[in-house]
Scaffold this motif. Structure first.
Motif, short mmCIF file in Angstrom:
data_model
loop_
_atom_site.label_atom_id
_atom_site.label_comp_id
_atom_site.label_asym_id
_atom_site.label_seq_id
_atom_site.Cartn_x
_atom_site.Cartn_y
_atom_site.Cartn_z
N TRP A 129 -5.16 1.36 -6.00
CA TRP A 129 -4.72 2.32 -7.00
C TRP A 129 -5.83 3.34 -7.25
CZ3 TRP A 129 -1.73 -2.18 -7.81
CH2 TRP A 129 -0.38 -1.94 -8.06
N PRO A 130 -5.48 4.59 -7.53
CA PRO A 130 -6.52 5.58 -7.82
C PRO A 130 -7.27 5.22 -9.09
CG PRO A 130 -4.32 6.44 -8.33
CD PRO A 130 -4.12 5.14 -7.59
N ASP A 131 -8.58 5.49 -9.11
CA ASP A 131 -9.36 5.17 -10.30
C ASP A 131 -9.27 6.32 -11.30
OD1 ASP A 131 -11.01 7.17 -9.35
OD2 ASP A 131 -12.52 5.78 -8.57
N GLU A 184 -11.39 8.64 -12.11
CA GLU A 184 -11.84 9.93 -11.60
C GLU A 184 -10.76 10.60 -10.77
OE1 GLU A 184 -15.47 9.81 -9.51
OE2 GLU A 184 -16.69 9.25 -11.25
N ASP A 185 -10.10 9.81 -9.93
CA ASP A 185 -9.02 10.36 -9.10
C ASP A 185 -7.91 10.92 -9.97
OD1 ASP A 185 -10.31 9.68 -6.74
OD2 ASP A 185 -9.43 7.67 -6.73
N ARG A 186 -7.52 10.16 -10.99
CA ARG A 186 -6.43 10.62 -11.87
C ARG A 186 -6.84 11.86 -12.65
NH1 ARG A 186 -5.85 4.93 -12.51
NH2 ARG A 186 -7.08 4.98 -14.42
N SER A 201 0.83 -1.20 0.00
CA SER A 201 0.00 0.00 0.00
C SER A 201 0.86 1.26 0.00
CB SER A 201 -0.94 0.00 1.21
OG SER A 201 -0.21 0.12 2.42
N ARG A 255 -9.11 14.10 -11.79
CA ARG A 255 -9.19 15.24 -10.87
C ARG A 255 -7.78 15.77 -10.53
NH1 ARG A 255 -11.95 12.83 -7.50
NH2 ARG A 255 -13.99 13.52 -8.25
N ALA A 256 -6.86 14.83 -10.29
CA ALA A 256 -5.49 15.24 -9.97
C ALA A 256 -4.83 15.93 -11.16
CB ALA A 256 -4.67 14.02 -9.54
N HIS A 281 -7.67 -2.34 -5.83
CA HIS A 281 -8.55 -1.36 -5.20
C HIS A 281 -7.78 -0.22 -4.54
CE1 HIS A 281 -7.35 -4.08 -1.97
NE2 HIS A 281 -7.70 -3.16 -1.10
N ALA A 290 0.73 4.14 -2.80
CA ALA A 290 0.46 5.53 -2.42
C ALA A 290 1.55 6.47 -2.90
CB ALA A 290 0.33 5.61 -0.89
N GLY A 314 2.94 6.27 -5.71
CA GLY A 314 2.83 6.42 -7.16
C GLY A 314 3.52 5.34 -7.98
#
Length: 368
Positions: free
Chosen positions: A337-339, A341-343, A305, A345-346, A335, A309, A311
């Motif tokens: 890893w960022p999905d 939407e997260d990527r 994890s 938004r970032a 689960h 986190a 990257g």
């Protein structure tokens, strides 16, 4: 060669010879039924799916006893296969008489006894491997376990317990001096229990800041140990943080190493410790630290994890953990890893940061 003739009693006798020249015959009330049976057997011979009806007279356990010695297995795989066959309720039934209902009853019995879904699936898959081998050897025409419903395991994200930094800090502070480096190797290097137990001083390259995972410890009957390559051929090199290397160097300075091989950790008879020894010390440490519900293997999840986190991509995490395939890493940790939407938004936030130097500029530019 096949033929069908009517007998004196009015029955129709259909017969054919298989590939080995052996004759098979059956009697039918009508010529049509006999001809249909002959056509089916002839088609199977032509397509290579024919199975001698008498070939499956051997029991599942007898076939396993003859088949298993030919397989190339790791010791733990052989143990798991033997356990599955010993507990199989239809092991003493002839293969040709094994039905789907036998398999379903066995699965239901294990579930009723409270066995974990993962245990049931493992045992069912091991027995299924034997049944499929019988199909390949043409002892039976089909695998009776095909399509049998197995209990569903919990979702990974629901069952995974990742310790918090505070819990890990408490575990390390309450560990015995010799055990703290072991815990650290699992938490900050992602080593499995057997891999950490099998480390030698020569595996730690302090100059290049690397740890080489080259072997594992496996428990044998009678408390003995067996040294073997890591599971699934996962030999690898860990890029070690300086603090972990410093902890190992202090361990070597204060406690030394053991035997000609230079084991970092020692159990009974000068051998490296096996899983029972490590689990004893882990439970003792967890109780002293007042940390509940955390297994030693969860420290490996903590490590994974942390990499995600920070990257790290899938292949990097796969190699660090020693997984055979990237899909194994994704199935276990996908689960985390960022999905999308997260990527997204970032990425959009990064674009805004690049355009607007500071909050004042942002407010002044976008204010109505």
């Amino acid at each position: 060669m096949a033929s069908i003739k009517q007998r004196g009693n009015g029955k129709w006798r259909a017969r054919y010879r298989d590939e080995s020249g052996k004759e098979h015959a059956r009697h039918f009330s009508t010529k049509r039924e006999g001809q249909r049976w002959l056509d089916e057997q002839t088609a199977k011979i032509i397509t290579g799916t024919y199975v001698d009806p008498r070939a499956g007279a051997v029991t599942l356990s007898a076939f396993y006893a003859e088949w298993a010695p030919r397989q190339v297995w790791e010791p733990l795989t052989e143990v798991a296969m033997n356990v599955a066959l010993r507990g199989c309720t239809f092991a003493d039934i002839e293969l040709r008489k094994v039905r789907r209902s036998h398999v379903e009853s066995w699965i239901k019995g294990m579930h009723s006894r409270g066995l974990a879904a993962s245990t049931i699936r493992t045992r069912a898959n091991n027995v299924r491997a034997v049944l499929r081998a019988a199909v390949r050897d043409k002892l039976i025409g089909a695998d009776p376990s095909e399509g049998v419903t197995l209990p569903r395991a919990r979702k990974v994200e629901q069952s995974m317990r990742i310790p918090t930094p505070e819990e890990l800090r408490s575990l390390l502070s309450t560990s015995e001096p010799w055990f703290a480096p072991f815990v650290a190797l699992c938490a900050f290097g992602g080593l499995r229990l057997g891999e950490a137990a099998a480390l030698q001083i020569g595996d730690v390259d302090f100059l290049r800041r690397q740890i080489h995972v080259r072997r594992q410890v496996q428990r044998q009957p009678g408390g003995l140990v067996r040294i073997s390559p890591p599971k699934y051929g996962s030999e690898r090199t860990i890029v070690a943080p300086d603090a972990l290397l410093e902890l190992l160097s202090l361990h070597v300075r204060d406690l030394g190493v053991y035997g000609e091989a230079g084991w970092l950790f020692v159990g009974e008879h000068g051998n490296p410790p096996h899983q029972n020894t490590i689990h004893y010390w882990w439970k003792k440490t967890a109780a002293a630290a007042a940390v509940e519900g955390v297994r030693l293997h969860d420290l490996r999840h903590f490590y994974a994890s942390g990499l995600i986190a920070a990257g790290c991509d899938v292949v990097t995490v796969q190699r660090a953990l020693g997984h055979a395939r990237p899909t194994t890493t994704l199935n276990t940790y996908g689960h985390l890893w960022p999905d999308a939407e997260d990527r997204t938004r970032a990425a959009a936030a990064g674009l805004m940061e690049a355009v607007f130097a500071d909050s004042a500029d942002r407010l002044r530019t976008v204010a109505p």
